[in-house]
Design a protein around this motif. Structure first.
Motif, PDB file in Angstrom:
ATOM      1  N   CYS A  44       2.552  -5.592  -0.157  1.00  0.00           N
ATOM      2  CA  CYS A  44       3.193  -4.283  -0.092  1.00  0.00           C
ATOM      3  C   CYS A  44       4.412  -4.279  -1.012  1.00  0.00           C
ATOM      4  CB  CYS A  44       3.608  -4.001   1.358  1.00  0.00           C
ATOM      5  SG  CYS A  44       4.540  -2.478   1.555  1.00  0.00           S
ATOM      6  N   ASP A  45       4.506  -3.258  -1.868  1.00  0.00           N
ATOM      7  CA  ASP A  45       5.616  -3.200  -2.821  1.00  0.00           C
ATOM      8  C   ASP A  45       6.652  -2.136  -2.478  1.00  0.00           C
ATOM      9  OD1 ASP A  45       4.143  -0.966  -3.429  1.00  0.00           O
ATOM     10  OD2 ASP A  45       3.866  -1.454  -5.547  1.00  0.00           O
ATOM     11  N   ASN A  46       6.569  -1.603  -1.250  1.00  0.00           N
ATOM     12  CA  ASN A  46       7.522  -0.585  -0.810  1.00  0.00           C
ATOM     13  C   ASN A  46       8.652  -1.258  -0.029  1.00  0.00           C
ATOM     14  OD1 ASN A  46       8.951   1.468   0.392  1.00  0.00           O
ATOM     15  ND2 ASN A  46       7.165   2.496   1.269  1.00  0.00           N
ATOM     16  N   PRO A  47       9.855  -1.314  -0.590  1.00  0.00           N
ATOM     17  CA  PRO A  47      10.951  -2.000   0.096  1.00  0.00           C
ATOM     18  C   PRO A  47      11.376  -1.332   1.412  1.00  0.00           C
ATOM     19  CG  PRO A  47      11.698  -1.066  -1.996  1.00  0.00           C
ATOM     20  CD  PRO A  47      10.234  -0.809  -1.897  1.00  0.00           C
ATOM     21  N   ASP A  48      10.948  -0.101   1.638  1.00  0.00           N
ATOM     22  CA  ASP A  48      11.270   0.578   2.895  1.00  0.00           C
ATOM     23  C   ASP A  48      10.239   0.310   3.991  1.00  0.00           C
ATOM     24  OD1 ASP A  48      13.567   1.733   1.762  1.00  0.00           O
ATOM     25  OD2 ASP A  48      12.366   3.369   0.919  1.00  0.00           O
ATOM     26  N   ASP A  49       9.135  -0.326   3.637  1.00  0.00           N
ATOM     27  CA  ASP A  49       8.073  -0.634   4.603  1.00  0.00           C
ATOM     28  C   ASP A  49       8.420  -1.946   5.308  1.00  0.00           C
ATOM     29  OD1 ASP A  49       5.602  -1.605   5.764  1.00  0.00           O
ATOM     30  OD2 ASP A  49       4.522  -0.211   4.465  1.00  0.00           O
ATOM     31  N   TYR A  52       6.962  -5.062   3.794  1.00  0.00           N
ATOM     32  CA  TYR A  52       7.303  -5.283   2.386  1.00  0.00           C
ATOM     33  C   TYR A  52       7.100  -6.761   2.022  1.00  0.00           C
ATOM     34  CZ  TYR A  52      10.187  -5.546  -1.863  1.00  0.00           C
ATOM     35  OH  TYR A  52      10.646  -5.767  -3.135  1.00  0.00           O
ATOM     36  N   GLY A  53       6.372  -6.986   0.929  1.00  0.00           N
ATOM     37  CA  GLY A  53       6.132  -8.338   0.445  1.00  0.00           C
ATOM     38  C   GLY A  53       4.933  -9.017   1.087  1.00  0.00           C
TER      39      GLY A  53
END
Length: 151
Positions: A44-49, A52-53
């Motif tokens: 996952c590349d969304n830092p708000d998720d 993430y990572g």
């Protein structure tokens, strides 16, 4: 972004008998199974998720595999149902509840071939089942790979 593979190991105790087999494994016997489940995907590349990572949360993979495979099979007896053994297996099931009959020979090969689509269907979007390896003993295992078996 790179595709990454994650692997989670599971273990359970299970007995089986290979109905109609011409060797010792035709008798009821047990194994300490080790199942390795490998999934693949893009982190996952969304830092708000909160994920993430991650390709997938290991806890979510654990919950899926425990529910579908480990919990039902741990400390169970799995036997292929035939007309000859059906009456006996019904009696055994009345006494010991964790006796399961299947319509296939419960070998490592056959079990992982049936488990693969079940696990794959439960994975989150963007994550795919890449490989299952089931050790029956420390020296004997079978492997199912998605590249050889399109789902």
């Amino acid at each position: 972004m790179a595709t990454i593979r994650l692997t989670r190991e599971f273990s359970f105790e299970m007995a089986h008998a290979l109905e109609g087999y011409d060797g010792l494994c035709r008798h009821i016997h047990g194994h300490s199974y080790k199942l390795f489940v490998t999934v693949s995907g893009t982190p996952c590349d969304n830092p708000d998720d909160p994920k993430y990572g991650m390709v997938m949360d290991f806890g979510e993979l654990k919950a899926i595999v425990n529910r579908l495979i480990v919990d039902p099979h741990d400390h169970a007896l799995v036997v292929r149902l035939t007309p000859e053994n059906a009456p006996l297996l019904e009696q055994v099931r009345d006494k010991w509840k964790r006796v399961y009959t299947v319509d296939y020979q419960p070998t490592c090969e056959q079990m992982i071939a049936r488990w693969a689509p079940q696990i794959a269907a439960e994975l989150p979007a963007g994550v795919r089942l890449a490989e299952l390896t089931l050790y029956e003993t420390a020296k004997s295992h079978a492997t199912w790979r998605a590249e050889d078996n399109p789902l």
